[in-house]
Design a protein around this motif. Structure first.
Motif, PDB file in Angstrom:
ATOM      1  N   PHE A 166       0.820  -1.205   0.000  1.00  0.00           N
ATOM      2  CA  PHE A 166       0.000   0.000   0.000  1.00  0.00           C
ATOM      3  C   PHE A 166       0.861   1.265   0.000  1.00  0.00           C
ATOM      4  CE2 PHE A 166      -3.266  -2.938   1.104  1.00  0.00           C
ATOM      5  CZ  PHE A 166      -4.490  -2.296   0.942  1.00  0.00           C
ATOM      6  N   THR A 167       0.287   2.343  -0.520  1.00  0.00           N
ATOM      7  CA  THR A 167       0.876   3.674  -0.376  1.00  0.00           C
ATOM      8  C   THR A 167       0.338   4.306   0.898  1.00  0.00           C
ATOM      9  OG1 THR A 167       1.122   4.013  -2.753  1.00  0.00           O
ATOM     10  CG2 THR A 167       1.049   5.982  -1.369  1.00  0.00           C
ATOM     11  N   LEU A 168       1.231   4.741   1.759  1.00  0.00           N
ATOM     12  CA  LEU A 168       0.879   5.366   3.029  1.00  0.00           C
ATOM     13  C   LEU A 168       1.123   6.858   2.934  1.00  0.00           C
ATOM     14  CD1 LEU A 168       1.671   4.123   6.576  1.00  0.00           C
ATOM     15  CD2 LEU A 168       2.443   6.392   5.936  1.00  0.00           C
ATOM     16  N   TYR A 169       0.173   7.662   3.411  1.00  0.00           N
ATOM     17  CA  TYR A 169       0.330   9.119   3.434  1.00  0.00           C
ATOM     18  C   TYR A 169       1.022   9.488   4.741  1.00  0.00           C
ATOM     19  CZ  TYR A 169      -2.236   9.614  -0.860  1.00  0.00           C
ATOM     20  OH  TYR A 169      -2.610   9.555  -2.192  1.00  0.00           O
ATOM     21  N   PHE A 216       2.420  15.955   4.044  1.00  0.00           N
ATOM     22  CA  PHE A 216       2.170  14.551   3.741  1.00  0.00           C
ATOM     23  C   PHE A 216       3.094  14.085   2.622  1.00  0.00           C
ATOM     24  CE2 PHE A 216      -1.803  15.850   5.694  1.00  0.00           C
ATOM     25  CZ  PHE A 216      -2.058  14.787   6.550  1.00  0.00           C
ATOM     26  N   LYS A 217       3.646  12.878   2.797  1.00  0.00           N
ATOM     27  CA  LYS A 217       4.522  12.293   1.787  1.00  0.00           C
ATOM     28  C   LYS A 217       4.012  10.899   1.425  1.00  0.00           C
ATOM     29  CE  LYS A 217       8.593  14.810   3.418  1.00  0.00           C
ATOM     30  NZ  LYS A 217       9.967  14.706   4.002  1.00  0.00           N
ATOM     31  N   PRO A 218       3.313  10.755   0.297  1.00  0.00           N
ATOM     32  CA  PRO A 218       2.867   9.417  -0.118  1.00  0.00           C
ATOM     33  C   PRO A 218       4.072   8.493  -0.318  1.00  0.00           C
ATOM     34  CG  PRO A 218       1.782  11.144  -1.398  1.00  0.00           C
ATOM     35  CD  PRO A 218       2.889  11.804  -0.644  1.00  0.00           C
ATOM     36  N   THR A 219       4.085   7.370   0.399  1.00  0.00           N
ATOM     37  CA  THR A 219       5.245   6.474   0.422  1.00  0.00           C
ATOM     38  C   THR A 219       4.776   5.024   0.408  1.00  0.00           C
ATOM     39  OG1 THR A 219       6.403   8.101   1.819  1.00  0.00           O
ATOM     40  CG2 THR A 219       7.345   5.886   1.698  1.00  0.00           C
ATOM     41  N   LEU A 220       5.356   4.205  -0.440  1.00  0.00           N
ATOM     42  CA  LEU A 220       5.086   2.775  -0.395  1.00  0.00           C
ATOM     43  C   LEU A 220       5.592   2.220   0.929  1.00  0.00           C
ATOM     44  CD1 LEU A 220       6.090   1.733  -4.026  1.00  0.00           C
ATOM     45  CD2 LEU A 220       3.778   1.754  -3.067  1.00  0.00           C
ATOM     46  N   ILE A 221       4.788   1.388   1.586  1.00  0.00           N
ATOM     47  CA  ILE A 221       5.181   0.954   2.929  1.00  0.00           C
ATOM     48  C   ILE A 221       6.463   0.131   2.919  1.00  0.00           C
ATOM     49  CG2 ILE A 221       2.891   1.112   3.954  1.00  0.00           C
ATOM     50  CD1 ILE A 221       2.508  -1.815   3.561  1.00  0.00           C
ATOM     51  N   ASP A 222       6.760  -0.542   1.823  1.00  0.00           N
ATOM     52  CA  ASP A 222       8.023  -1.287   1.755  1.00  0.00           C
ATOM     53  C   ASP A 222       9.223  -0.357   1.654  1.00  0.00           C
ATOM     54  OD1 ASP A 222       6.656  -3.630   1.957  1.00  0.00           O
ATOM     55  OD2 ASP A 222       6.898  -4.236  -0.134  1.00  0.00           O
ATOM     56  N   SER A 243       4.936   7.265  11.026  1.00  0.00           N
ATOM     57  CA  SER A 243       3.750   8.004  10.605  1.00  0.00           C
ATOM     58  C   SER A 243       2.729   7.986  11.728  1.00  0.00           C
ATOM     59  CB  SER A 243       3.149   7.396   9.340  1.00  0.00           C
ATOM     60  OG  SER A 243       2.104   8.200   8.820  1.00  0.00           O
ATOM     61  N   ASP A 244       2.075   9.113  11.918  1.00  0.00           N
ATOM     62  CA  ASP A 244       1.118   9.250  13.013  1.00  0.00           C
ATOM     63  C   ASP A 244      -0.149   8.444  12.783  1.00  0.00           C
ATOM     64  OD1 ASP A 244       2.751  10.962  14.393  1.00  0.00           O
ATOM     65  OD2 ASP A 244       1.411  12.675  14.332  1.00  0.00           O
ATOM     66  N   PHE A 245      -0.814   8.118  13.892  1.00  0.00           N
ATOM     67  CA  PHE A 245      -2.213   7.696  13.832  1.00  0.00           C
ATOM     68  C   PHE A 245      -3.090   8.941  13.721  1.00  0.00           C
ATOM     69  CE2 PHE A 245      -0.452   4.222  16.589  1.00  0.00           C
ATOM     70  CZ  PHE A 245      -0.666   3.179  15.716  1.00  0.00           C
ATOM     71  N   PRO A 246      -4.162   8.916  12.935  1.00  0.00           N
ATOM     72  CA  PRO A 246      -4.481   7.856  11.988  1.00  0.00           C
ATOM     73  C   PRO A 246      -3.668   8.035  10.717  1.00  0.00           C
ATOM     74  CG  PRO A 246      -6.141   9.557  11.840  1.00  0.00           C
ATOM     75  CD  PRO A 246      -5.188   9.989  12.916  1.00  0.00           C
ATOM     76  N   SER A 247      -3.272   6.931  10.118  1.00  0.00           N
ATOM     77  CA  SER A 247      -2.597   6.958   8.823  1.00  0.00           C
ATOM     78  C   SER A 247      -3.503   6.307   7.782  1.00  0.00           C
ATOM     79  CB  SER A 247      -1.261   6.214   8.881  1.00  0.00           C
ATOM     80  OG  SER A 247      -0.250   7.004   9.467  1.00  0.00           O
ATOM     81  N   THR A 248      -3.546   6.921   6.616  1.00  0.00           N
ATOM     82  CA  THR A 248      -4.368   6.417   5.519  1.00  0.00           C
ATOM     83  C   THR A 248      -3.474   5.751   4.487  1.00  0.00           C
ATOM     84  OG1 THR A 248      -6.036   8.114   5.870  1.00  0.00           O
ATOM     85  CG2 THR A 248      -5.989   7.084   3.705  1.00  0.00           C
ATOM     86  N   LEU A 249      -3.937   4.587   3.993  1.00  0.00           N
ATOM     87  CA  LEU A 249      -3.191   3.819   3.002  1.00  0.00           C
ATOM     88  C   LEU A 249      -4.107   3.513   1.826  1.00  0.00           C
ATOM     89  CD1 LEU A 249      -2.611   2.463   6.116  1.00  0.00           C
ATOM     90  CD2 LEU A 249      -0.698   1.553   4.812  1.00  0.00           C
ATOM     91  N   THR A 250      -3.541   3.540   0.622  1.00  0.00           N
ATOM     92  CA  THR A 250      -4.333   3.272  -0.577  1.00  0.00           C
ATOM     93  C   THR A 250      -3.618   2.259  -1.469  1.00  0.00           C
ATOM     94  OG1 THR A 250      -3.301   5.067  -1.852  1.00  0.00           O
ATOM     95  CG2 THR A 250      -5.225   5.639  -0.536  1.00  0.00           C
ATOM     96  N   PRO A 261      -0.046  25.726   4.298  1.00  0.00           N
ATOM     97  CA  PRO A 261      -0.231  24.479   3.541  1.00  0.00           C
ATOM     98  C   PRO A 261      -0.654  24.768   2.108  1.00  0.00           C
ATOM     99  CG  PRO A 261      -2.133  24.885   4.926  1.00  0.00           C
ATOM    100  CD  PRO A 261      -1.119  25.944   5.274  1.00  0.00           C
ATOM    101  N   ASP A 262      -0.284  23.869   1.201  1.00  0.00           N
ATOM    102  CA  ASP A 262      -0.672  24.066  -0.197  1.00  0.00           C
ATOM    103  C   ASP A 262      -1.974  23.320  -0.497  1.00  0.00           C
ATOM    104  OD1 ASP A 262      -0.002  21.363  -0.563  1.00  0.00           O
ATOM    105  OD2 ASP A 262       1.967  21.821  -1.423  1.00  0.00           O
ATOM    106  N   ALA A 263      -2.438  23.396  -1.740  1.00  0.00           N
ATOM    107  CA  ALA A 263      -3.722  22.818  -2.115  1.00  0.00           C
ATOM    108  C   ALA A 263      -3.704  21.293  -2.033  1.00  0.00           C
ATOM    109  CB  ALA A 263      -4.111  23.271  -3.519  1.00  0.00           C
ATOM    110  N   PHE A 264      -2.575  20.668  -2.347  1.00  0.00           N
ATOM    111  CA  PHE A 264      -2.477  19.215  -2.199  1.00  0.00           C
ATOM    112  C   PHE A 264      -2.680  18.817  -0.743  1.00  0.00           C
ATOM    113  CE2 PHE A 264       0.241  15.594  -1.006  1.00  0.00           C
ATOM    114  CZ  PHE A 264      -0.336  14.594  -1.774  1.00  0.00           C
TER     115      PHE A 264
END
Length: 609
Positions: free
Chosen positions: A161-164, A172-178, A184-191, A433-436
């Motif tokens: 998964f990609t973790l934010y 926020f830095k979208p990062t593959l968990i591997d 990363s803080d709770f709550p963390s979102t993964l996609t 913060p920016d729009a992203f």
């Protein structure tokens, strides 16, 4: 002798069979709809492990559980001795939330376990699309203390998964968990493709700050302590660990009250003195204080606030929060506020709180102060979090609303302490913060609960271009999209400079708590549209990230047979001001929108009587 030997062999075989059966038994807990299931067992290594399935498909594969104590690891050499199950199905009435009615329906499994001879419990709750679990440890014997040095809870995911990734007020830095190298803080979102996960925490009253880290297995996450170990000298219950599953980004918001639902309820009706509202931060002098009260009353703001400095330099131990600087006649401002129905909130830094909390609580009550803003608290260590739980309860007992700033984040404690209206733990407008970032927040940090974003809307004198990287329209929209019972508006602005009444009109009307909320459209980091109702009036906030966004809003949430006055507030072509359009619509009307990158649109839908 042969007969005795034969009996011993038989008894041994029975014991081995019984031991094997105990190891292989799987305990199963399904959610009310049966679509979400947690499986728990002791594996062949005698480790306690769990697995989560959604609609028959694995989401979290077999993963370890446990805690590292001073002399042993709970979760190894485990026996499960007993199980208990129960069901809870309740409707929570809550006038301080995103929805006035909150359904709390789950099945619960408690497993009595022991590691070697050390007894402990694990409690699981299965909600539709969410699983939560926590550990319960016995009181140490002989007046000793016990130490949790490490938490061995893991999350072995089925894909990379990609973790934010983020920490407190970071980007926020979208990062593959591997490939994860940071926590990363709770709550963390993964996609991953059409799967969305939120891994969170609930009911942290006396633990340390825990964070997600890369696990030992591929596609896995573990837990790291940020600052210290956990010490206890009585029966101890850890915070909940939660895993929620969604098939779309907006569907994640069915879990934004999960931490709240997992926390013990306040044992009475919410007191009338606990009032949500919009907050105006003011300069530290009497003239601006009095003028600020008038501005707040004229623009439907419920509070003004005096921030750091009203009692002196906040980081000096010599500064005394019982004393007021000469430039500010605080008592005159509080009295004027009472005449106008505007409360006064006072900021106190951690240094002042630790030294004077028991002194200032009755003193501020005597002064007529409405609430506190705690600053630069310690939300990272067990000592700091334990003290905050104590201080939140004390402010409730004395009748103050509360806003906690800096690194503290919510874990549902507002359910126990309804005076805790909001907290920071977020990269808000003061950090540009920016729009992203703005389009990631609704699907990540806001899943934990309310956040004080500190809007700094432009005025006729200052554009705040160094702080504001999105349009005016997006600022208006975010006041609907982002949830906080206390909303700090015009963070850096002097009220006397806000001559642009047409632009700020929307802030006058928008409330901060809601009877009903619907997340209409959205994708993490890209765009979002949210509709919320207060009484019979609906508000809609729609905003986008770095790309233009065109679409349609279908107003199917309106009441049938009613007509509505629709007021649309949106950016002009050059992002220089706000244009307002008014029209009449009804249920199922379709409203097209075309929002430029970094822009937004806010709508008010008022029922025509």
């Amino acid at each position: 002798m042969k007969k005795i030997l034969h009996q011993l062999i038989i008894f041994g075989m029975i014991a081995l069979i019984g031991q094997h059966a105990g190891l292989s038994q799987t305990y199963r807990l399904a959610s009310p709809s049966k679509k979400t299931v947690v499986l728990v067992k002791v594996n062949d290594k005698k480790e306690l492990v769990y697995k989560i399935e959604q609609q028959g498909k694995p989401i979290v594969d077999w993963s370890n559980m446990g805690l590292g104590l001073q002399k042993q690891v709970l979760g190894q050499q485990v026996s499960i001795l007993k199980q208990q199950k129960r069901t809870v199905n309740e409707m929570i009435q809550w006038r301080l939330g995103e929805n006035a009615k909150i359904m709390n329906h789950y099945h619960e499994l408690t497993l009595n376990c022991q590691s070697n001879s050390y007894p402990f419990q694990v409690i699981f709750r299965a909600f539709d699309s969410s699983i939560a679990f926590r550990y319960v440890l016995p009181k140490p014997t002989k007046n000793q203390v016990e130490v949790i040095k490490k938490e061995y809870t893991t999350f072995n995911l089925i894909q990379n998964f990609t973790l934010y990734q983020y920490n407190e007020e970071s980007v926020f830095k979208p990062t593959l968990i591997d490939s994860l190298t940071k926590t990363s803080d709770f709550p963390s979102t993964l996609t991953h493709e059409k799967k969305y996960l939120s891994i969170g925490e609930a009911d942290n009253r006396s633990y340390t700050k825990a964070e997600l880290c890369k696990g030992m297995e591929p596609h896995s996450l573990g837990i790291a302590f940020r600052k210290d170990s956990v010490v206890f000298d009585r029966e101890f219950t850890t915070p909940w660990r939660t895993i929620s599953v969604a098939s779309s980004a907006v569907e994640l918001h069915q879990f934004s009250d999960l931490a709240f639902r997992l926390t013990t309820a306040y044992n009475d009706t919410i007191p009338n003195w606990i009032k949500p509202g919009k907050v105006l931060r003011l300069s530290l002098n009497t003239k601006d204080g009095l003028a600020g009260v008038d501005f707040a009353a004229a623009h439907n703001f419920q509070y003004i606030m005096f921030d750091a400095g009203w009692y002196g330099a906040e980081f000096r131990t010599s500064s005394d929060p019982t004393q007021i600087i000469p430039e500010l006649d605080l008592h005159q401002v509080i009295a004027h506020g009472k005449e106008k129905g505007v409360g006064v909130i006072l900021y106190v830094n951690k240094i002042g709180l630790l030294a004077h909390l028991d002194e200032i609580l009755p003193l501020y009550k005597k002064w007529g102060v409405a609430g506190f803003k705690f600053g630069f608290v310690d939300g990272l260590s067990q000592k700091g979090i334990t003290w905050l739980n104590y201080a939140i309860k004390k402010t409730l007992d004395y009748g103050f609303i509360l806003n906690i700033h800096d690194n503290y984040k919510p874990t549902g404690l507002s359910h126990s302490y309804p005076n805790l209206l909001t907290q920071e733990g977020i990269r808000g407008n003061e950090n540009a913060p920016d729009a992203f970032h703005n389009m990631v927040l609704p699907f990540t940090r806001y899943l934990a609960g309310a956040a004080d974003y500190t809007y700094c809307y432009p005025n006729s004198i200052k554009s705040f271009s160094n702080k504001l990287l999105v349009s005016r329209g997006q600022q208006l929209a975010l006041s609907v999209v982002y949830f906080s019972p206390l909303q700090a508006i015009f963070w850096y602005g002097n009220p006397a400079d806000y001559k642009n009444e047409g632009e700020i009109e929307f802030f006058t009307h928008v409330p901060t708590v809601w009877d009903e909320s619907r997340y209409l459209q959205g994708e993490i980091g890209q765009h979002i549209s949210v509709a919320r109702r207060k009484g019979t009036t609906w508000f809609v906030g729609t905003a986008t990230g770095f790309n233009d966004w065109s679409g349609k809003l279908t107003l199917d949430f309106l009441s049938a047979g009613k007509k509505y006055k629709m007021s649309i507030y949106e950016d002009d072509e050059n992002f220089k001001t706000i244009h307002k359009r008014v029209m009449t619509i009804q249920k199922n009307s379709v409203v097209p929108f075309n929002i430029k990158a970094k822009g937004g649109q806010a709508i008010i839908l008022e029922e025509i009587k």
